[in-house]
Scaffold this motif. Structure first.
Motif, PDB file in Angstrom:
ATOM      1  N   LYS A   5      85.350  34.597 -30.288  1.00  0.00           N
ATOM      2  CA  LYS A   5      84.224  34.536 -31.168  1.00  0.00           C
ATOM      3  C   LYS A   5      82.937  33.783 -30.275  1.00  0.00           C
ATOM      4  N   TRP A   6      83.205  32.723 -29.517  1.00  0.00           N
ATOM      5  CA  TRP A   6      82.086  32.193 -28.745  1.00  0.00           C
ATOM      6  C   TRP A   6      81.685  33.032 -27.860  1.00  0.00           C
ATOM      7  N   SER A   7      82.201  34.012 -27.136  1.00  0.00           N
ATOM      8  CA  SER A   7      81.791  35.189 -26.361  1.00  0.00           C
ATOM      9  C   SER A   7      80.923  35.794 -27.266  1.00  0.00           C
ATOM     10  N   LEU A  24      77.052  36.936 -26.433  1.00  0.00           N
ATOM     11  CA  LEU A  24      76.453  38.226 -26.363  1.00  0.00           C
ATOM     12  C   LEU A  24      75.499  38.525 -27.298  1.00  0.00           C
ATOM     13  N   MET A  25      75.472  38.118 -28.599  1.00  0.00           N
ATOM     14  CA  MET A  25      74.504  38.282 -29.587  1.00  0.00           C
ATOM     15  C   MET A  25      73.096  37.714 -29.052  1.00  0.00           C
ATOM     16  N   ASP A  33      70.693  49.109 -23.731  1.00  0.00           N
ATOM     17  CA  ASP A  33      71.633  47.705 -23.420  1.00  0.00           C
ATOM     18  C   ASP A  33      71.923  46.925 -24.555  1.00  0.00           C
ATOM     19  N   THR A  34      70.963  46.736 -25.465  1.00  0.00           N
ATOM     20  CA  THR A  34      71.116  45.940 -26.671  1.00  0.00           C
ATOM     21  C   THR A  34      72.220  46.573 -27.552  1.00  0.00           C
ATOM     22  N   GLN A  35      72.113  48.029 -27.827  1.00  0.00           N
ATOM     23  CA  GLN A  35      73.158  48.713 -28.413  1.00  0.00           C
ATOM     24  C   GLN A  35      74.401  48.464 -28.046  1.00  0.00           C
ATOM     25  N   ALA A  36      74.535  48.604 -26.675  1.00  0.00           N
ATOM     26  CA  ALA A  36      75.754  48.409 -25.890  1.00  0.00           C
ATOM     27  C   ALA A  36      76.375  47.062 -26.094  1.00  0.00           C
ATOM     28  N   VAL A  37      75.708  46.055 -25.867  1.00  0.00           N
ATOM     29  CA  VAL A  37      76.127  44.523 -26.099  1.00  0.00           C
ATOM     30  C   VAL A  37      76.701  44.532 -27.525  1.00  0.00           C
ATOM     31  N   LEU A  38      75.964  44.919 -28.474  1.00  0.00           N
ATOM     32  CA  LEU A  38      76.101  44.878 -29.891  1.00  0.00           C
ATOM     33  C   LEU A  38      77.540  45.387 -30.165  1.00  0.00           C
ATOM     34  N   MET A  85      80.093  45.631 -27.859  1.00  0.00           N
ATOM     35  CA  MET A  85      80.834  44.756 -27.313  1.00  0.00           C
ATOM     36  C   MET A  85      81.186  43.805 -28.551  1.00  0.00           C
ATOM     37  N   CYS A  86      80.142  43.354 -29.227  1.00  0.00           N
ATOM     38  CA  CYS A  86      80.605  42.211 -30.213  1.00  0.00           C
ATOM     39  C   CYS A  86      81.270  42.545 -31.201  1.00  0.00           C
ATOM     40  N   THR A  87      80.931  43.887 -31.899  1.00  0.00           N
ATOM     41  CA  THR A  87      81.835  44.514 -32.838  1.00  0.00           C
ATOM     42  C   THR A  87      83.413  44.384 -32.421  1.00  0.00           C
ATOM     43  N   VAL A  88      83.853  44.744 -31.006  1.00  0.00           N
ATOM     44  CA  VAL A  88      85.046  44.822 -30.519  1.00  0.00           C
ATOM     45  C   VAL A  88      85.599  43.565 -30.567  1.00  0.00           C
TER      46      VAL A  88
END
Length: 81
Positions: free
Chosen positions: A22-24, A28-29, A43-48, A50-53
């Motif tokens: 959760k913290w990670s 990342l958000m 890169d924004t979409q790639a990080v988002l 990752m957040c979903t996963v």
């Protein structure tokens, strides 16, 4: 039902890892927001993503911890490290 020491440890470990995820995801958000402000949408979409996963994994680990608490998942003494 009272949990055995190995099951208490397992539940605590699962909750701890879920908290770390959760913290990670929160961090990342923040990075995604800065990337977006800088105009780096790819890169924004790639990080988002990752957040979903990470959020899904956090939810799964929390559910496992609940199963340990309910006695549905039991750690045997030979599974401890």
């Amino acid at each position: 039902m009272s949990l055995t020491k190995p099951n208490q440890d397992l539940k605590r470990d699962l909750q701890g890892v879920a908290s770390d995820l959760k913290w990670s995801a929160v961090e990342l958000m923040r990075i995604a927001e800065r990337l977006s402000l800088a105009g780096n949408e790819a890169d924004t979409q790639a990080v988002l993503k990752m957040c979903t996963v990470l959020h899904a994994d956090e939810d799964r680990l929390a559910a496992y911890a609940d199963e340990v608490k309910a006695g549905d998942i039991i750690r045997s003494s030979n599974n401890t490290s």
